[in-house]
Design a protein around this motif. Structure first.
Motif, PDB file in Angstrom:
ATOM      1  N   ILE A 263     -20.618   7.052  11.698  1.00  6.89           N
ATOM      2  CA  ILE A 263     -20.057   6.989  10.038  1.00  6.89           C
ATOM      3  C   ILE A 263     -18.529   7.857   9.736  1.00  6.89           C
ATOM      4  O   ILE A 263     -18.156   7.211   9.414  1.00  6.89           O
ATOM      5  CB  ILE A 263     -20.596   7.104   8.946  1.00  6.89           C
ATOM      6  CG1 ILE A 263     -20.332   6.367   7.760  1.00  6.89           C
ATOM      7  CG2 ILE A 263     -21.618   8.582   8.289  1.00  6.89           C
ATOM      8  CD1 ILE A 263     -20.704   4.913   7.735  1.00  6.89           C
ATOM      9  N   GLN A 264     -18.704   9.011  10.660  1.00  9.22           N
ATOM     10  CA  GLN A 264     -17.672   9.897  10.266  1.00  9.22           C
ATOM     11  C   GLN A 264     -16.347   9.600  10.856  1.00  9.22           C
ATOM     12  O   GLN A 264     -15.342   9.822  10.133  1.00  9.22           O
ATOM     13  CB  GLN A 264     -17.807  11.640  10.977  1.00  9.22           C
ATOM     14  CG  GLN A 264     -17.370  13.114  10.616  1.00  9.22           C
ATOM     15  CD  GLN A 264     -17.691  13.656  10.754  1.00  9.22           C
ATOM     16  OE1 GLN A 264     -19.203  13.983  10.561  1.00  9.22           O
ATOM     17  NE2 GLN A 264     -17.125  15.133  10.135  1.00  9.22           N
ATOM     18  N   VAL A 265     -16.502   9.373  11.785  1.00  7.48           N
ATOM     19  CA  VAL A 265     -15.271   8.282  12.670  1.00  7.48           C
ATOM     20  C   VAL A 265     -14.420   7.406  11.613  1.00  7.48           C
ATOM     21  O   VAL A 265     -13.150   7.314  11.209  1.00  7.48           O
ATOM     22  CB  VAL A 265     -15.002   7.697  14.142  1.00  7.48           C
ATOM     23  CG1 VAL A 265     -14.147   6.703  14.209  1.00  7.48           C
ATOM     24  CG2 VAL A 265     -15.542   8.601  14.635  1.00  7.48           C
ATOM     25  N   SER A 266     -15.086   6.743  11.263  1.00 10.86           N
ATOM     26  CA  SER A 266     -15.006   5.708  10.248  1.00 10.86           C
ATOM     27  C   SER A 266     -14.252   5.657   8.773  1.00 10.86           C
ATOM     28  O   SER A 266     -13.558   5.538   7.863  1.00 10.86           O
ATOM     29  CB  SER A 266     -15.500   4.414   9.748  1.00 10.86           C
ATOM     30  OG  SER A 266     -17.482   5.082   9.698  1.00 10.86           O
ATOM     31  N   VAL A 267     -14.767   7.170   8.103  1.00 10.87           N
ATOM     32  CA  VAL A 267     -14.318   7.752   7.359  1.00 10.87           C
ATOM     33  C   VAL A 267     -13.040   8.851   7.572  1.00 10.87           C
ATOM     34  O   VAL A 267     -11.737   8.155   6.705  1.00 10.87           O
ATOM     35  CB  VAL A 267     -14.963   8.618   7.033  1.00 10.87           C
ATOM     36  CG1 VAL A 267     -14.537   9.479   5.324  1.00 10.87           C
ATOM     37  CG2 VAL A 267     -16.844   8.420   5.402  1.00 10.87           C
ATOM     38  N   ILE A 268     -13.285   8.967   8.869  1.00 14.07           N
ATOM     39  CA  ILE A 268     -12.123   9.843   8.257  1.00 14.07           C
ATOM     40  C   ILE A 268     -10.367   8.805   8.960  1.00 14.07           C
ATOM     41  O   ILE A 268      -9.817   8.747   8.171  1.00 14.07           O
ATOM     42  CB  ILE A 268     -11.494  10.572   9.936  1.00 14.07           C
ATOM     43  CG1 ILE A 268     -12.676  12.233   9.985  1.00 14.07           C
ATOM     44  CG2 ILE A 268     -10.367  11.518  10.567  1.00 14.07           C
ATOM     45  CD1 ILE A 268     -12.887  12.946  11.028  1.00 14.07           C
ATOM     46  N   ILE A 269     -11.212   7.686   9.981  1.00 12.37           N
ATOM     47  CA  ILE A 269      -9.927   6.269  10.437  1.00 12.37           C
ATOM     48  C   ILE A 269      -9.767   6.151   8.546  1.00 12.37           C
ATOM     49  O   ILE A 269      -8.708   5.591   8.241  1.00 12.37           O
ATOM     50  CB  ILE A 269     -10.393   5.703  10.925  1.00 12.37           C
ATOM     51  CG1 ILE A 269     -10.708   5.840  12.708  1.00 12.37           C
ATOM     52  CG2 ILE A 269      -9.558   4.126  11.550  1.00 12.37           C
ATOM     53  CD1 ILE A 269     -10.791   5.634  13.498  1.00 12.37           C
ATOM     54  N   GLY A 270     -10.137   5.554   7.966  1.00 10.57           N
ATOM     55  CA  GLY A 270     -10.749   4.718   6.681  1.00 10.57           C
ATOM     56  C   GLY A 270      -9.598   5.511   5.846  1.00 10.57           C
ATOM     57  O   GLY A 270      -9.193   4.718   4.727  1.00 10.57           O
ATOM     58  N   GLN A 271      -9.832   7.001   5.907  1.00 12.51           N
ATOM     59  CA  GLN A 271      -8.559   7.953   5.398  1.00 12.51           C
ATOM     60  C   GLN A 271      -6.764   7.358   4.697  1.00 12.51           C
ATOM     61  O   GLN A 271      -6.014   7.124   4.523  1.00 12.51           O
ATOM     62  CB  GLN A 271      -8.799   8.679   5.323  1.00 12.51           C
ATOM     63  CG  GLN A 271      -9.798   9.700   4.682  1.00 12.51           C
ATOM     64  CD  GLN A 271     -10.448   9.220   3.483  1.00 12.51           C
ATOM     65  OE1 GLN A 271      -9.188   9.304   2.344  1.00 12.51           O
ATOM     66  NE2 GLN A 271     -11.483   9.313   2.600  1.00 12.51           N
ATOM     67  N   LEU A 272      -6.933   6.799   6.846  1.00 19.30           N
ATOM     68  CA  LEU A 272      -5.260   6.191   7.059  1.00 19.30           C
ATOM     69  C   LEU A 272      -4.993   5.167   6.067  1.00 19.30           C
ATOM     70  O   LEU A 272      -3.330   5.208   6.658  1.00 19.30           O
ATOM     71  CB  LEU A 272      -5.328   6.583   8.634  1.00 19.30           C
ATOM     72  CG  LEU A 272      -5.607   7.616   9.227  1.00 19.30           C
ATOM     73  CD1 LEU A 272      -5.656   7.955  10.758  1.00 19.30           C
ATOM     74  CD2 LEU A 272      -4.656   8.558   8.545  1.00 19.30           C
ATOM     75  N   PHE A 273      -5.456   4.484   5.758  1.00 18.60           N
ATOM     76  CA  PHE A 273      -5.561   3.214   5.464  1.00 18.60           C
ATOM     77  C   PHE A 273      -5.198   2.689   3.913  1.00 18.60           C
ATOM     78  O   PHE A 273      -6.419   3.445   3.515  1.00 18.60           O
ATOM     79  CB  PHE A 273      -6.576   1.815   5.780  1.00 18.60           C
ATOM     80  CG  PHE A 273      -6.576   2.158   7.657  1.00 18.60           C
ATOM     81  CD1 PHE A 273      -5.443   0.909   8.303  1.00 18.60           C
ATOM     82  CD2 PHE A 273      -6.774   2.349   8.628  1.00 18.60           C
ATOM     83  CE1 PHE A 273      -4.533   0.762  10.041  1.00 18.60           C
ATOM     84  CE2 PHE A 273      -6.479   2.326   9.852  1.00 18.60           C
ATOM     85  CZ  PHE A 273      -6.198   1.709  10.235  1.00 18.60           C
ATOM     86  N   PRO A 274      -4.839   1.607   3.563  1.00 16.68           N
ATOM     87  CA  PRO A 274      -4.596   1.858   1.503  1.00 16.68           C
ATOM     88  C   PRO A 274      -5.769   1.077   1.276  1.00 16.68           C
ATOM     89  O   PRO A 274      -6.432   0.753   1.707  1.00 16.68           O
ATOM     90  CB  PRO A 274      -3.183   1.158   1.287  1.00 16.68           C
ATOM     91  CG  PRO A 274      -3.131  -0.297   2.862  1.00 16.68           C
ATOM     92  CD  PRO A 274      -4.116   0.895   3.673  1.00 16.68           C
ATOM     93  N   TYR A 275      -5.325   1.435  -0.334  1.00 15.66           N
ATOM     94  CA  TYR A 275      -7.142   1.668  -1.183  1.00 15.66           C
ATOM     95  C   TYR A 275      -7.995   0.229  -0.721  1.00 15.66           C
ATOM     96  O   TYR A 275      -8.747  -0.272   0.177  1.00 15.66           O
ATOM     97  CB  TYR A 275      -6.981   1.915  -2.747  1.00 15.66           C
ATOM     98  CG  TYR A 275      -8.172   1.547  -2.810  1.00 15.66           C
ATOM     99  CD1 TYR A 275      -9.513   2.278  -2.723  1.00 15.66           C
ATOM    100  CD2 TYR A 275      -8.521   0.618  -3.924  1.00 15.66           C
ATOM    101  CE1 TYR A 275     -10.347   2.609  -3.471  1.00 15.66           C
ATOM    102  CE2 TYR A 275      -9.599   0.195  -4.650  1.00 15.66           C
ATOM    103  CZ  TYR A 275     -10.708   1.032  -4.527  1.00 15.66           C
ATOM    104  OH  TYR A 275     -12.238   1.196  -5.013  1.00 15.66           O
ATOM    105  N   ARG A 276      -6.716  -0.796  -0.505  1.00 17.13           N
ATOM    106  CA  ARG A 276      -7.329  -2.090   0.093  1.00 17.13           C
ATOM    107  C   ARG A 276      -7.551  -2.393   0.664  1.00 17.13           C
ATOM    108  O   ARG A 276      -8.517  -3.480   1.085  1.00 17.13           O
ATOM    109  CB  ARG A 276      -5.697  -3.429  -1.195  1.00 17.13           C
ATOM    110  CG  ARG A 276      -6.327  -3.771  -2.701  1.00 17.13           C
ATOM    111  CD  ARG A 276      -4.929  -4.679  -2.852  1.00 17.13           C
ATOM    112  NE  ARG A 276      -5.056  -5.951  -2.527  1.00 17.13           N
ATOM    113  CZ  ARG A 276      -4.391  -6.903  -2.370  1.00 17.13           C
ATOM    114  NH1 ARG A 276      -3.355  -6.877  -2.644  1.00 17.13           N
ATOM    115  NH2 ARG A 276      -4.325  -7.584  -2.128  1.00 17.13           N
TER     116      ARG A 276
END
Ligand SMILES: NC(=O)c1ccc[n+]([C@@H]2O[C@H](COP(=O)([O-])OP(=O)(O)OC[C@H]3O[C@@H](n4cnc5c(N)ncnc54)[C@H](O)[C@@H]3O)[C@@H](O)[C@H]2O)c1
Length: 307
Positions: A263-276
């Motif tokens: 899940i850590q990978v998705s959290v880090i990658i997720g931060q690079l994308f916009p909220y929506r």
């Protein structure tokens, strides 16, 4: 040192830190030993706390078990003793600062300085924000957040004196990403995540780097705390696998342990994308819970949607 030299030093140090963390992915650090260490676990009578206690005992720790539920806490201690370990049990309601103070004094007298403090006890009501009673929201914060302050106030001083110790904070993935029906719970977990990060910074500033912190963020765990977990992918974790992952990370001095680790990978990658983008992805994955707050607990006030 002039600023230019400081900058050069900083760049080399940052490069070193980066390369070291890549190296550590291949050659992990050796786990530190907990043999003979005094380890206090709150909420040790059930679920993740119980598994923390059992595993730390298998590793040779001396366990101090706190729970509001005496029978369950005693049962954990019995299992530890049957396995040849040592456990001291205390009934303590961590929502009450006086209880924490009184029981901590007793622990100092009976057992000694705590080496590892596992702030694990937690509750979850899980419902629409305006349907949750004020007293239940306060209780969530008293147990999930404030209790961490009061236990630290008791056990951090002896760690500071020795410049040695470890504080394990059981937060949640809900303390990294908010979800419907978890408004109060998420807030309480975001708070302890931030609290532990800030404490870690403060310890560094005080030159007390011998005291480590680890924040544990599990996804849904099969303990009954979350009654209706949702998710298209991924499985419900067992309390044992959460405790094992958390202990493994803590003994390697990891600052944050997310369970499952992927899940850590998705959290880090997720931060690079916009909220929506993140919200849409979260909806697709179906992460969240269904309301579980008992209707009998619903406040009879003008905010209640049913009115
Ligand atoms: N279960 C999950 O899905 C999940 C996911 C992420 C994080 N967590 C967190 O993990 C921790 C443990 O949760 P769990 O699922 O093992 O819960 P659990 O309900 O199985 O166990 C919690 C234990 O804490 C004790 N406790 C409750 N209130 C207390 C109080 N006031 N004083 C002392 N003890 C008290 C209970 O008696 C129980 O033994 C919590 O902080 C929870 O928020 C759980």
């Amino acid at each position: 040192m002039n600023t230019f030299l400081e900058l050069i030093y900083l760049l080399f140090f940052l490069l070193y830190c980066y390369l070291e963390s890549i190296f550590r992915l291949v050659v992990p650090v050796k786990r530190k030993s907990v043999k003979g260490k005094i380890i206090l676990v709150t909420g040790a009578g059930h679920g993740i706390g119980k598994e923390f206690a059992l595993e730390f005992s298998r590793l040779g720790g001396i366990l101090v078990l706190w729970d509001i539920n005496k029978a369950n806490n005693d049962a954990t201690a019995d299992e530890i003793r049957e396995g040849g370990g040592t456990a001291y049990t205390y009934v303590c309601d961590v929502s009450k600062v006086d209880d924490i103070k009184r029981v901590s004094d007793q622990v100092y007298r009976d057992v000694g300085n705590v080496d590892i403090l596992v702030n694990n006890a937690g509750i979850l009501h899980g419902g629409e924000l305006l349907k949750i009673k004020e007293e239940d929201i306060r209780r969530t914060f008293d147990i999930n957040t404030m209790a961490h302050f009061w236990t630290l106030r008791e056990f951090l001083p002896s760690m500071l004196e020795r410049n040695e110790g470890h504080i394990i904070t059981v937060a949640s993935m809900a303390g990294k990403s908010g979800s419907a029906y978890l408004v109060d719970y998420s807030a309480s977990k975001f708070a302890v995540f931030g609290m532990t990060e800030a404490l870690s910074e403060e310890l560094h500033h005080l030159h007390k780097d011998g005291i480590k912190t680890t924040t544990v963020c599990p996804m849904f765990v099969d303990t009954g705390l979350t009654k209706y977990p949702q998710g298209r992918f991924g499985k419900i974790l067992s309390p044992k696998e959460v405790a094992l992952e958390a202990i493994d990370g803590a003994l390697k001095d990891h600052v944050v342990v997310m369970v499952p680790r992927s899940i850590q990978v998705s959290v880090i990658i997720g931060q690079l994308f916009p909220y929506r983008f993140r919200r849409t992805l979260k909806e697709f994955m179906g992460f969240g819970i269904l309301p579980q707050y008992e209707s009998s607990k619903s406040p009879d006030n003008k905010h209640t949607r049913d009115n």
